[in-house]
Write a protein that holds these residues in place. Structure first.
Motif, PDB file in Angstrom:
ATOM      1  N   UNK A 145      98.622   4.933  14.927  1.00 61.26           N
ATOM      2  CA  UNK A 145      98.355   5.980  15.895  1.00 61.26           C
ATOM      3  C   UNK A 145      96.919   5.989  16.380  1.00 61.26           C
ATOM      4  N   UNK A 146      95.989   5.534  15.536  1.00 56.93           N
ATOM      5  CA  UNK A 146      94.575   5.554  15.904  1.00 56.93           C
ATOM      6  C   UNK A 146      94.221   4.487  16.931  1.00 56.93           C
ATOM      7  N   UNK A 147      94.947   3.373  16.934  1.00 53.76           N
ATOM      8  CA  UNK A 147      94.546   2.220  17.742  1.00 53.76           C
ATOM      9  C   UNK A 147      94.439   2.570  19.217  1.00 53.76           C
ATOM     10  N   UNK A 148      95.411   3.293  19.761  1.00 54.44           N
ATOM     11  CA  UNK A 148      95.383   3.533  21.206  1.00 54.44           C
ATOM     12  C   UNK A 148      94.267   4.493  21.598  1.00 54.44           C
ATOM     13  N   UNK A 149      93.655   5.184  20.630  1.00 52.87           N
ATOM     14  CA  UNK A 149      92.508   6.034  20.902  1.00 52.87           C
ATOM     15  C   UNK A 149      91.182   5.291  20.741  1.00 52.87           C
ATOM     16  N   UNK A 150      91.259   4.095  20.167  1.00 48.89           N
ATOM     17  CA  UNK A 150      90.068   3.288  19.937  1.00 48.89           C
ATOM     18  C   UNK A 150      89.864   2.259  21.042  1.00 48.89           C
ATOM     19  N   UNK A 205      84.034   4.853   7.877  1.00 49.27           N
ATOM     20  CA  UNK A 205      82.885   5.756   8.012  1.00 49.27           C
ATOM     21  C   UNK A 205      81.965   5.341   9.153  1.00 49.27           C
ATOM     22  N   UNK A 206      81.993   4.055   9.514  1.00 48.74           N
ATOM     23  CA  UNK A 206      81.082   3.544  10.545  1.00 48.74           C
ATOM     24  C   UNK A 206      81.638   3.670  11.963  1.00 48.74           C
ATOM     25  N   UNK A 207      82.912   4.012  12.103  1.00 47.94           N
ATOM     26  CA  UNK A 207      83.532   4.107  13.426  1.00 47.94           C
ATOM     27  C   UNK A 207      83.121   5.410  14.101  1.00 47.94           C
ATOM     28  N   UNK A 208      82.747   5.348  15.386  1.00 46.60           N
ATOM     29  CA  UNK A 208      82.229   6.520  16.099  1.00 46.60           C
ATOM     30  C   UNK A 208      83.309   7.292  16.842  1.00 46.60           C
ATOM     31  N   UNK A 209      84.300   6.604  17.394  1.00 44.15           N
ATOM     32  CA  UNK A 209      85.287   7.265  18.245  1.00 44.15           C
ATOM     33  C   UNK A 209      86.254   8.109  17.411  1.00 44.15           C
ATOM     34  N   UNK A 210      86.838   9.117  18.077  1.00 44.44           N
ATOM     35  CA  UNK A 210      87.874   9.915  17.438  1.00 44.44           C
ATOM     36  C   UNK A 210      89.149   9.094  17.306  1.00 44.44           C
ATOM     37  N   UNK A 211      89.919   9.379  16.260  1.00 38.59           N
ATOM     38  CA  UNK A 211      91.147   8.650  16.005  1.00 38.59           C
ATOM     39  C   UNK A 211      92.357   9.314  16.653  1.00 38.59           C
ATOM     40  N   UNK A 212      92.166  10.446  17.330  1.00 32.90           N
ATOM     41  CA  UNK A 212      93.291  11.145  17.948  1.00 32.90           C
ATOM     42  C   UNK A 212      92.791  12.021  19.081  1.00 32.90           C
ATOM     43  N   UNK A 213      93.714  12.421  19.928  1.00 31.09           N
ATOM     44  CA  UNK A 213      93.369  13.332  21.002  1.00 31.09           C
ATOM     45  C   UNK A 213      93.158  14.732  20.435  1.00 31.09           C
ATOM     46  N   UNK A 214      92.451  15.555  21.211  1.00 30.59           N
ATOM     47  CA  UNK A 214      92.230  16.936  20.793  1.00 30.59           C
ATOM     48  C   UNK A 214      93.571  17.668  20.768  1.00 30.59           C
ATOM     49  N   UNK A 215      93.790  18.432  19.681  1.00 29.89           N
ATOM     50  CA  UNK A 215      95.072  19.098  19.509  1.00 29.89           C
ATOM     51  C   UNK A 215      94.892  20.604  19.388  1.00 29.89           C
ATOM     52  N   UNK A 216      95.954  21.313  19.720  1.00 26.53           N
ATOM     53  CA  UNK A 216      95.994  22.753  19.515  1.00 26.53           C
ATOM     54  C   UNK A 216      96.126  23.022  18.013  1.00 26.53           C
TER      55      UNK A 216
END
Length: 431
Positions: A145-150, A205-216
């Motif tokens: 799930x994280x890949x498409x956000x990276x 720990x070194x990855x900067x981007x979020x692994x998911x979209x913002x959620x409610x």
């Protein structure tokens, strides 16, 4: 209801971000960190997985004890996947993956220490095998799930192709590696596992981007069964996906039967047991090659075309196995089946990740994984019955015929004519 399948890239989300020309994937620092860390994690898991039965057999001499530990390592595929998918969609993916890696460090490290002290037990090994496999399920679902956000949307097929190649390479290196490390010292494979999981944790720990979209934060916090059912309902409404996964379940049954048939084929031909290692080794190379070109093929062929052509190719290749016992030729034919399977895995992963809403990634991937792994036991059981009744050659030929029937069914199945473009949603998802 039309589902939101907006993709995410490093510059933001939505159509405007998707139009930004992407930098080459090789310069995507966060993807390289995720990919390399996950590579070490997958390799560590392969090494420890092959070491468990060896350690049990060495300590107890009991095939039954070896079976108990091996079964403990397989149970999470049936028992953990669906709840894991729901929890992955609830929790922060990066934190969850970190917890998985640190949990595996503790579990596998306890085996290394016990072996060094000479105090390992079957119950301990079974508990750790189950724990490590369970955490691996969580990690794999969160990472997909994280890949498409990276990565940028234009790079998704290439990224997932590299992920498939990573898994194939981990299998090629990890299985012989686990045997060699175990021969150097009983605790060494598990020490390697600890190192691999630590490297993976540091990369996260070194990855900067979020692994998911913002959620409610108030959404999706109902009962676990309801959340699991939501993901399964979404998958069921996708006409193409549900038909494709039914097809996958059928082919997995046949490949479980084929794996057993190849073992008996080698034995009936009077060939040495090392022949099987040659066949499987060459087959693994074919899978790795297929994974490397899978993204290229996926971008140039429709999913339905790949399904039908893949089944036809499998039928021809498996059928040819019924007419030779020469090890290198058997290996080459098996490599062909692995090549086709890897290409299909990449295409299926790209399609599923692109069309599934981000908040449902874990549950949909878990349901798909359960369909795939859930048929394995049926294939092994049916294969054993056919081999006992017919022998290897007739069984291999029957598998080839069954695969050809699947290709015919795929060609006429109306639901497999409804695949979507990358930015579409399934027509059956309206209601």
């Amino acid at each position: 209801m039309v589902q939101d399948v907006t993709l995410v890239d490093g510059a933001g989300s939505g159509p405007a971000a998707a139009r930004i020309p992407p930098a080459p994937l090789g310069r995507n620092r966060d993807f390289l960190l995720l990919w390399s860390g996950a590579s070490m994690s997958f390799l560590a898991n392969r090494v420890t997985t092959v070491a468990y039965p060896l350690i049990v057999l060495w300590h107890t001499g009991s095939p039954l004890a070896m079976s108990v530990v091996s079964t403990a390592a397989l149970l999470p595929l049936l028992l953990v996947q669906l709840p894991a998918g729901a929890l992955v969609d609830r929790w922060d993916r990066r934190r969850l993956m970190l917890v998985c890696e640190l949990g595996r460090v503790a579990a596998v490290g306890s085996v290394a220490l016990a072996l060094a002290a000479g105090r390992v037990t079957v119950a301990h090994l079974a508990a750790v095998a189950f724990t490590e496999a369970s955490l691996a399920v969580f990690y794999r679902l969160a990472e997909r799930g994280a890949v498409r956000n990276i990565v940028h949307p234009a790079h998704l097929s290439t990224a997932l192709s590299r992920n498939e190649a990573r898994g194939r390479a981990a299998g090629l290196l990890g299985q012989p590696g686990g045997v060699l490390l175990q021969s150097a010292g009983r605790w060494v494979p598990f020490g390697f596992g600890v190192l691999g999981y630590l490297v993976s944790a540091v990369s996260l720990l070194l990855i900067r981007k979020d692994f998911q979209q913002e959620r409610d934060p108030t959404a999706g916090r109902g009962r676990m069964a309801g959340e699991i059912a939501e993901g399964m309902r979404w998958l069921w409404r996708q006409r193409f996906l549900r038909a494709a996964f039914a097809y996958v379940a059928g082919t997995n049954v046949l490949f479980q039967m084929l794996a057993l048939a190849l073992i008996l084929r080698v034995k009936e031909a009077g060939l040495p047991s090392a022949t099987l290692a040659i066949v499987l080794g060459i087959g693994g190379v074919g899978g790795l090659c297929g994974a490397l070109v899978g993204g290229w093929v996926q971008r140039r062929a429709r999913q339905r075309t790949l399904l039908i052509a893949g089944a036809v190719a499998w039928a021809v290749l498996i059928g040819a196995m019924g007419f030779t016992r020469e090890p290198v030729l058997l290996g080459a034919l098996y490599a062909g089946t692995g090549f086709v399977g890897a290409v299909f895995n990449v295409a299926a992963a790209v399609y599923q990740v692109r069309t599934t809403p981000d908040a449902l990634q874990g549950r949909v991937a878990a349901a798909a994984g359960l369909v795939g792994s859930g048929t394995n036991a049926l294939g092994s059981f049916a294969g054993g019955l056919l081999l006992a009744a017919w022998g290897a050659l007739p069984t291999v030929r029957a598998i080839a015929i069954a695969m050809a029937v699947l290709a015919l069914l795929a060609a006429v199945a109306p639901d497999l004519k409804g695949e979507l473009p990358d930015d579409g949603t399934d027509t059956d998802a309206v209601g």
